[in-house]
Motif scaffolding. Structure first.
Motif, PDB file in Angstrom:
ATOM      1  N   LYS A  71       0.807  -1.223   0.000  1.00  0.00           N
ATOM      2  CA  LYS A  71       0.000   0.000   0.000  1.00  0.00           C
ATOM      3  C   LYS A  71       0.835   1.266   0.000  1.00  0.00           C
ATOM      4  O   LYS A  71       0.298   2.357  -0.106  1.00  0.00           O
ATOM      5  CB  LYS A  71      -0.963  -0.023   1.180  1.00  0.00           C
ATOM      6  N   GLY A  72       2.148   1.118   0.155  1.00  0.00           N
ATOM      7  CA  GLY A  72       3.039   2.220  -0.168  1.00  0.00           C
ATOM      8  C   GLY A  72       3.504   3.121   0.955  1.00  0.00           C
ATOM      9  O   GLY A  72       4.239   4.074   0.700  1.00  0.00           O
ATOM     10  N   VAL A  73       3.130   2.861   2.205  1.00  0.00           N
ATOM     11  CA  VAL A  73       3.456   3.794   3.282  1.00  0.00           C
ATOM     12  C   VAL A  73       4.967   3.893   3.495  1.00  0.00           C
ATOM     13  O   VAL A  73       5.539   4.989   3.515  1.00  0.00           O
ATOM     14  CB  VAL A  73       2.749   3.397   4.590  1.00  0.00           C
ATOM     15  N   ALA A  74       5.631   2.759   3.670  1.00  0.00           N
ATOM     16  CA  ALA A  74       7.072   2.775   3.920  1.00  0.00           C
ATOM     17  C   ALA A  74       7.827   3.357   2.728  1.00  0.00           C
ATOM     18  O   ALA A  74       8.780   4.129   2.897  1.00  0.00           O
ATOM     19  CB  ALA A  74       7.574   1.364   4.226  1.00  0.00           C
ATOM     20  N   VAL A  75       7.411   3.011   1.524  1.00  0.00           N
ATOM     21  CA  VAL A  75       8.082   3.530   0.330  1.00  0.00           C
ATOM     22  C   VAL A  75       7.891   5.039   0.230  1.00  0.00           C
ATOM     23  O   VAL A  75       8.812   5.773  -0.140  1.00  0.00           O
ATOM     24  CB  VAL A  75       7.550   2.833  -0.942  1.00  0.00           C
ATOM     25  N   TYR A  76       6.703   5.509   0.573  1.00  0.00           N
ATOM     26  CA  TYR A  76       6.418   6.948   0.602  1.00  0.00           C
ATOM     27  C   TYR A  76       7.425   7.651   1.512  1.00  0.00           C
ATOM     28  O   TYR A  76       8.037   8.671   1.135  1.00  0.00           O
ATOM     29  CB  TYR A  76       4.993   7.158   1.113  1.00  0.00           C
ATOM     30  N   ILE A  77       7.631   7.104   2.714  1.00  0.00           N
ATOM     31  CA  ILE A  77       8.577   7.689   3.656  1.00  0.00           C
ATOM     32  C   ILE A  77       9.989   7.691   3.074  1.00  0.00           C
ATOM     33  O   ILE A  77      10.720   8.691   3.169  1.00  0.00           O
ATOM     34  CB  ILE A  77       8.546   6.925   4.991  1.00  0.00           C
ATOM     35  N   GLY A  78      10.371   6.575   2.458  1.00  0.00           N
ATOM     36  CA  GLY A  78      11.706   6.483   1.873  1.00  0.00           C
ATOM     37  C   GLY A  78      11.918   7.470   0.741  1.00  0.00           C
ATOM     38  O   GLY A  78      13.003   8.062   0.606  1.00  0.00           O
ATOM     39  N   ILE A  79      10.911   7.671  -0.071  1.00  0.00           N
ATOM     40  CA  ILE A  79      10.994   8.652  -1.164  1.00  0.00           C
ATOM     41  C   ILE A  79      11.175  10.054  -0.597  1.00  0.00           C
ATOM     42  O   ILE A  79      12.030  10.827  -1.056  1.00  0.00           O
ATOM     43  CB  ILE A  79       9.737   8.564  -2.045  1.00  0.00           C
ATOM     44  N   LEU A  80      10.372  10.377   0.409  1.00  0.00           N
ATOM     45  CA  LEU A  80      10.502  11.691   1.051  1.00  0.00           C
ATOM     46  C   LEU A  80      11.886  11.868   1.668  1.00  0.00           C
ATOM     47  O   LEU A  80      12.477  12.948   1.594  1.00  0.00           O
ATOM     48  CB  LEU A  80       9.432  11.856   2.122  1.00  0.00           C
ATOM     49  N   LEU A  81      12.393  10.802   2.265  1.00  0.00           N
ATOM     50  CA  LEU A  81      13.713  10.863   2.882  1.00  0.00           C
ATOM     51  C   LEU A  81      14.783  11.218   1.858  1.00  0.00           C
ATOM     52  O   LEU A  81      15.701  12.002   2.135  1.00  0.00           O
ATOM     53  CB  LEU A  81      14.032   9.524   3.545  1.00  0.00           C
ATOM     54  N   GLY A  82      14.672  10.657   0.670  1.00  0.00           N
ATOM     55  CA  GLY A  82      15.646  10.938  -0.366  1.00  0.00           C
ATOM     56  C   GLY A  82      15.487  12.297  -1.019  1.00  0.00           C
ATOM     57  O   GLY A  82      16.468  12.895  -1.471  1.00  0.00           O
TER      58      GLY A  82
END
Length: 198
Positions: free
Chosen positions: A107-118
């Motif tokens: 559902k993308g929550v962790a990936v969303y955080i990782g994208i923002l982090l980068g």
């Protein structure tokens, strides 16, 4: 290759990295039952937690976030800020719709955080703080993600990061779409809480 010509490559890099199903891989290596057959059937960290394996859930969360960060950082290094954002979108779509799992992903929550982090780490921090505050008070992982995702584009827009706010808004819409069943269960009072086993 010009920077604009690299954009499709950046998207593919992001998609391929994002489509790696770490939750499924880790639970299979640990010998648990097929992650897609329990709880929500999702391959993300929240459903991994329903196996009772907190370490696996934490590892899934970390690795899913890092694949988003890696896509952004690698593509940004090669092709600049626009490539980084395109790769971020690719990573998010890869996680949601991985080709290896017949386009049925997380559902993308962790990936969303990782994208923002980068892309802009303060936005990742805001997302996480809002998620934690909402989760602490409600114990609903899905509601926490929805609230954090709703606020994040507004945060980016308020501080003048208009391109990132636009990308974040797209990711938020996709995240809401992927949580549509959770939204229905929240409305009916049937949504599972954090830590509950299936």
């Amino acid at each position: 290759m010009g920077l604009d010509a690299f954009l499709p490559v950046a998207f593919v890099i992001g998609y391929l990295l994002g489509s790696v199903p770490f939750g499924l891989i880790l639970t299979r290596l640990a010998g648990t039952q097929d992650l897609r057959s329990i709880g929500s059937g999702n391959i993300g960290a929240t459903n991994v937690l329903r196996t009772g394996r907190k370490g696996l859930a934490a590892a899934t969360l970390l690795l899913d976030a890092l694949k988003g960060t890696a896509a952004v950082v690698i593509s940004g290094y090669i092709g600049g800020p626009n490539a980084a954002m395109v790769a971020g979108l690719g990573a998010f779509l890869g996680h949601l719709f991985p080709i290896w799992l017949k386009f049925k992903g997380g559902k993308g929550v962790a990936v969303y955080i990782g994208i923002l982090l980068g892309l802009f780490w303060p936005a990742a921090l805001v997302f996480c703080l809002i998620w934690l505050a909402t989760a602490f008070t409600t114990r609903y992982s899905s509601l926490s993600a929805l609230v954090a995702a709703f606020v994040t584009p507004l945060f980016l827009w308020w501080f003048g990061h208009l391109a990132l706010a636009s990308l974040s808004a797209v990711l938020t819409l996709l995240l809401f779409y992927m949580h549509r069943e959770n939204i229905r269960r929240l409305q009916s009072g049937k949504e599972g809480r954090i830590g509950e086993k299936a």
